[in-house]
Design an enzyme around this catalytic site. Structure first.
Site, PDB file in Angstrom:
ATOM      1  N   HIS A  28       0.810  -1.225   0.000  1.00 56.39           N
ATOM      2  CA  HIS A  28       0.000   0.000   0.000  1.00 56.39           C
ATOM      3  C   HIS A  28       0.841   1.271   0.000  1.00 56.39           C
ATOM      4  O   HIS A  28       0.703   2.170   0.831  1.00 56.39           O
ATOM      5  CB  HIS A  28      -1.068   0.018   1.100  1.00 56.39           C
ATOM      6  CG  HIS A  28      -0.628  -0.333   2.500  1.00 56.39           C
ATOM      7  ND1 HIS A  28       0.324   0.371   3.178  1.00 56.39           N
ATOM      8  CD2 HIS A  28      -1.049  -1.307   3.345  1.00 56.39           C
ATOM      9  CE1 HIS A  28       0.479  -0.167   4.386  1.00 56.39           C
ATOM     10  NE2 HIS A  28      -0.333  -1.175   4.508  1.00 56.39           N
ATOM     11  N   HIS A  82      -5.714  -9.395  14.089  1.00 54.94           N
ATOM     12  CA  HIS A  82      -5.832  -8.156  13.311  1.00 54.94           C
ATOM     13  C   HIS A  82      -6.734  -8.404  12.104  1.00 54.94           C
ATOM     14  O   HIS A  82      -6.658  -9.447  11.461  1.00 54.94           O
ATOM     15  CB  HIS A  82      -4.435  -7.731  12.872  1.00 54.94           C
ATOM     16  CG  HIS A  82      -4.339  -6.424  12.171  1.00 54.94           C
ATOM     17  ND1 HIS A  82      -5.282  -5.423  12.266  1.00 54.94           N
ATOM     18  CD2 HIS A  82      -3.376  -5.934  11.338  1.00 54.94           C
ATOM     19  CE1 HIS A  82      -4.905  -4.389  11.537  1.00 54.94           C
ATOM     20  NE2 HIS A  82      -3.760  -4.674  10.959  1.00 54.94           N
ATOM     21  N   GLU A  84      -6.844  -6.561   9.238  1.00 55.23           N
ATOM     22  CA  GLU A  84      -6.319  -6.160   7.929  1.00 55.23           C
ATOM     23  C   GLU A  84      -6.149  -7.376   7.015  1.00 55.23           C
ATOM     24  O   GLU A  84      -5.783  -8.463   7.439  1.00 55.23           O
ATOM     25  CB  GLU A  84      -4.989  -5.427   8.098  1.00 55.23           C
ATOM     26  CG  GLU A  84      -4.576  -4.648   6.880  1.00 55.23           C
ATOM     27  CD  GLU A  84      -3.401  -3.717   7.127  1.00 55.23           C
ATOM     28  OE1 GLU A  84      -3.079  -2.937   6.210  1.00 55.23           O
ATOM     29  OE2 GLU A  84      -2.808  -3.763   8.218  1.00 55.23           O
ATOM     30  N   ASP A  86      -4.138  -8.615   4.840  1.00 60.41           N
ATOM     31  CA  ASP A  86      -2.958  -9.462   4.699  1.00 60.41           C
ATOM     32  C   ASP A  86      -2.869 -10.517   5.796  1.00 60.41           C
ATOM     33  O   ASP A  86      -2.096 -11.471   5.677  1.00 60.41           O
ATOM     34  CB  ASP A  86      -1.677  -8.619   4.655  1.00 60.41           C
ATOM     35  CG  ASP A  86      -1.564  -7.622   5.786  1.00 60.41           C
ATOM     36  OD1 ASP A  86      -2.604  -7.101   6.230  1.00 60.41           O
ATOM     37  OD2 ASP A  86      -0.441  -7.340   6.228  1.00 60.41           O
ATOM     38  N   HIS A 152      -1.607  -1.356  14.456  1.00 62.13           N
ATOM     39  CA  HIS A 152      -1.844  -0.003  13.985  1.00 62.13           C
ATOM     40  C   HIS A 152      -3.286   0.231  13.562  1.00 62.13           C
ATOM     41  O   HIS A 152      -3.581   1.234  12.893  1.00 62.13           O
ATOM     42  CB  HIS A 152      -0.890   0.322  12.833  1.00 62.13           C
ATOM     43  CG  HIS A 152      -1.028  -0.604  11.655  1.00 62.13           C
ATOM     44  ND1 HIS A 152      -1.245  -0.133  10.380  1.00 62.13           N
ATOM     45  CD2 HIS A 152      -1.018  -1.953  11.567  1.00 62.13           C
ATOM     46  CE1 HIS A 152      -1.326  -1.148   9.544  1.00 62.13           C
ATOM     47  NE2 HIS A 152      -1.185  -2.253  10.246  1.00 62.13           N
ATOM     48  N   ASP A 171       1.460  -7.019  13.886  1.00 60.26           N
ATOM     49  CA  ASP A 171       2.215  -6.086  13.057  1.00 60.26           C
ATOM     50  C   ASP A 171       3.362  -5.392  13.787  1.00 60.26           C
ATOM     51  O   ASP A 171       4.233  -4.808  13.146  1.00 60.26           O
ATOM     52  CB  ASP A 171       1.280  -5.024  12.465  1.00 60.26           C
ATOM     53  CG  ASP A 171       0.623  -5.509  11.183  1.00 60.26           C
ATOM     54  OD1 ASP A 171       1.191  -6.407  10.536  1.00 60.26           O
ATOM     55  OD2 ASP A 171      -0.442  -5.003  10.823  1.00 60.26           O
ATOM     56  N   TYR A 197      10.517  -0.510   8.470  1.00 65.72           N
ATOM     57  CA  TYR A 197       9.136  -0.939   8.720  1.00 65.72           C
ATOM     58  C   TYR A 197       8.473  -0.025   9.740  1.00 65.72           C
ATOM     59  O   TYR A 197       7.355   0.462   9.530  1.00 65.72           O
ATOM     60  CB  TYR A 197       9.155  -2.383   9.204  1.00 65.72           C
ATOM     61  CG  TYR A 197       7.805  -2.983   9.502  1.00 65.72           C
ATOM     62  CD1 TYR A 197       7.144  -3.754   8.549  1.00 65.72           C
ATOM     63  CD2 TYR A 197       7.210  -2.818  10.747  1.00 65.72           C
ATOM     64  CE1 TYR A 197       5.908  -4.327   8.834  1.00 65.72           C
ATOM     65  CE2 TYR A 197       5.987  -3.385  11.031  1.00 65.72           C
ATOM     66  CZ  TYR A 197       5.339  -4.141  10.076  1.00 65.72           C
ATOM     67  OH  TYR A 197       4.110  -4.693  10.371  1.00 65.72           O
ATOM     68  N   HIS A 230       4.931 -10.297  10.114  1.00 66.58           N
ATOM     69  CA  HIS A 230       5.740 -10.044   8.919  1.00 66.58           C
ATOM     70  C   HIS A 230       7.206 -10.230   9.277  1.00 66.58           C
ATOM     71  O   HIS A 230       7.660  -9.780  10.337  1.00 66.58           O
ATOM     72  CB  HIS A 230       5.550  -8.617   8.408  1.00 66.58           C
ATOM     73  CG  HIS A 230       4.181  -8.306   7.894  1.00 66.58           C
ATOM     74  ND1 HIS A 230       3.631  -8.917   6.788  1.00 66.58           N
ATOM     75  CD2 HIS A 230       3.235  -7.436   8.337  1.00 66.58           C
ATOM     76  CE1 HIS A 230       2.415  -8.439   6.568  1.00 66.58           C
ATOM     77  NE2 HIS A 230       2.157  -7.542   7.506  1.00 66.58           N
TER      78      HIS A 230
END
Length: 400
Positions: A28, A82, A84, A86, A152, A171, A197, A230
């Site tokens: 993104h 989370h 999100e 991904d 986040h 994250d 990151y 990640h």
């Protein structure tokens, strides 16, 4: 040697079952030249638990990896740290093969998952909401949940495996690296990747991070391993990435000046180089970066670590050059702490670039220092000396 096709046991009965996205180059808008991973973890106990999933396009690869350990249909619990995409977009697929699994998420996590997957049959999903301090027994092991609001997203949480002292941090503490290695002590420059990151993902939430670290500290958790969603897993010295987050979130910086610019016909570039020379002459470290020749994600990391920076661009169509406009939009959203900024640029028959750069940053907490330096057309000898003097002043400010 472990290959990326195999699941990896990171502790007794605890497995990495994520995927490697070797060709990820853009997350993104955040450039990821080294690729990335979507980490998921499987805990094999009396109750089999999957912690997070992966991006939807990799769902079958994750399921295949799980099947090398257990029958995926036997998954009892899914922890959704989370919402999100991904981390959650493989949920519909995993629930096709494990339809009886219970999903553990925060209240906001449940709401978000229901909104995202309204067309995927989520009305039939078996949710249980949790908050900080709630625990889940899986047999011989205990999971404790820790809300991480705005780290986040509002729904974010982390999960702590008490018996093994593993923090599944989602994250937080991640990096975007595609590698067949799974641990921090196997990968060079991992702290550099972690800093990039943090700068591009978590900088806006620095105050939240400091509060969260305080909350985790009060819980008295012994953390022997941090398994993020990640990148690689921190096992050699997890405290070093925790300490780094505390430093970055506090806005700690170095005695350094960045000169960030773009140029059309070379005039602004001449000014930028003269400013950088002035900074060097002052005895201060300096970095010189052309906006179209450098990765913005790396620039943000460099900017996070400096005290002072100068922004320069030519006037185009009565305003700032388009690359500077895009960069400032990106920078402003990240809200870096405790930064001082100066402006410079060239123009032809009409100015406007510096005014727009100032306007773009005026409502941030950045401090404007020194008067903007403007040059009409090509800078002459006295103009370049003026730029050099500006650089000397900025270097002195960075050391003060």
């Amino acid at each position: 040697m472990d290959t990326p096709e195999e699941p990896l046991e990171i502790a007794k009965g605890v497995y990495w079952v994520g995927v490697i996205d070797w060709n990820l180059r853009d997350f993104h808008g955040y450039e990821t030249p080294r690729g990335g991973t979507y980490n998921a973890y499987l805990i094999v106990d009396e109750k089999i638990t999957l912690i997070d999933t992966v991006k939807a396009s990799f769902a079958d690869e994750m399921i295949e990896r799980i099947s090398r350990i257990v029958d995926p249909a036997k998954i009892d619990y899914i922890v959704a740290n989370h919402v999100e995409m991904d981390h959650s977009s493989a949920l519909p697929r995993i629930l096709e093969v494990a339809p009886n699994a219970r999903i553990f998420a925060t209240e906001r996590g449940k709401t978000g998952l229901n909104e995202y997957y309204a067309e995927s049959g989520c009305s039939g999903w078996n949710f249980e909401t949790v908050k900080t301090g709630d625990e889940l027994n899986t047999g011989k092991r205990t999971l404790m949940f820790i809300e991480a609001v705005m780290l986040h997203w509002p729904d974010s949480m982390q999960t702590y495996l008490k018996e093994d002292n593993i923090l599944f941090s989602n994250d937080a503490f991640g990096q975007h690296i595609a590698t067949s290695k799974r641990f921090d002590d196997q990968v060079e420059d991992v702290m550099e990747d972690a800093a990039i990151y943090f700068a591009n993902i978590l900088t806006p939430f620095s105050s939240r991070i400091l509060k969260h670290l305080e909350t985790v500290g009060k819980l008295g958790l012994q953390i022997d391993m941090i398994a993020p969603s990640h990148g690689v897993i921190w096992r050699s010295d997890p405290q070093r990435i925790i300490d780094a987050y505390a430093k970055w979130a506090s806005g700690a910086s170095e005695q350094k000046v960045l000169v960030i610019y773009d140029s059309m016909w070379g005039s602004t570039e001449m000014m930028a180089k003269a400013i950088a020379e002035g900074v060097r002459a002052s005895g201060t470290d300096v970095g010189l970066f052309h906006l179209r020749k450098n990765d913005w994600s790396m620039l943000i990391k460099e900017l996070m670590e400096c005290r002072v920076f100068a922004l320069g661009c030519p006037t185009m169509h009565n305003g700032m050059f388009f690359t500077m406009g895009g960069f400032l939009t990106y920078l402003k959203g990240l809200r870096p702490k405790d930064k001082k900024v100066s402006f410079f640029g060239s123009y032809g028959w009409g100015g406007g670039a510096i005014r727009q750069m100032e306007e773009a940053l005026k409502n941030t907490k950045m401090e404007f220092v020194e008067d903007p330096y403007k040059v009409k057309f090509r800078p002459e000898k006295q103009d370049l000396e003026g730029c050099r003097q500006l650089g000397i002043k900025l270097g002195e400010i960075a050391r003060s």
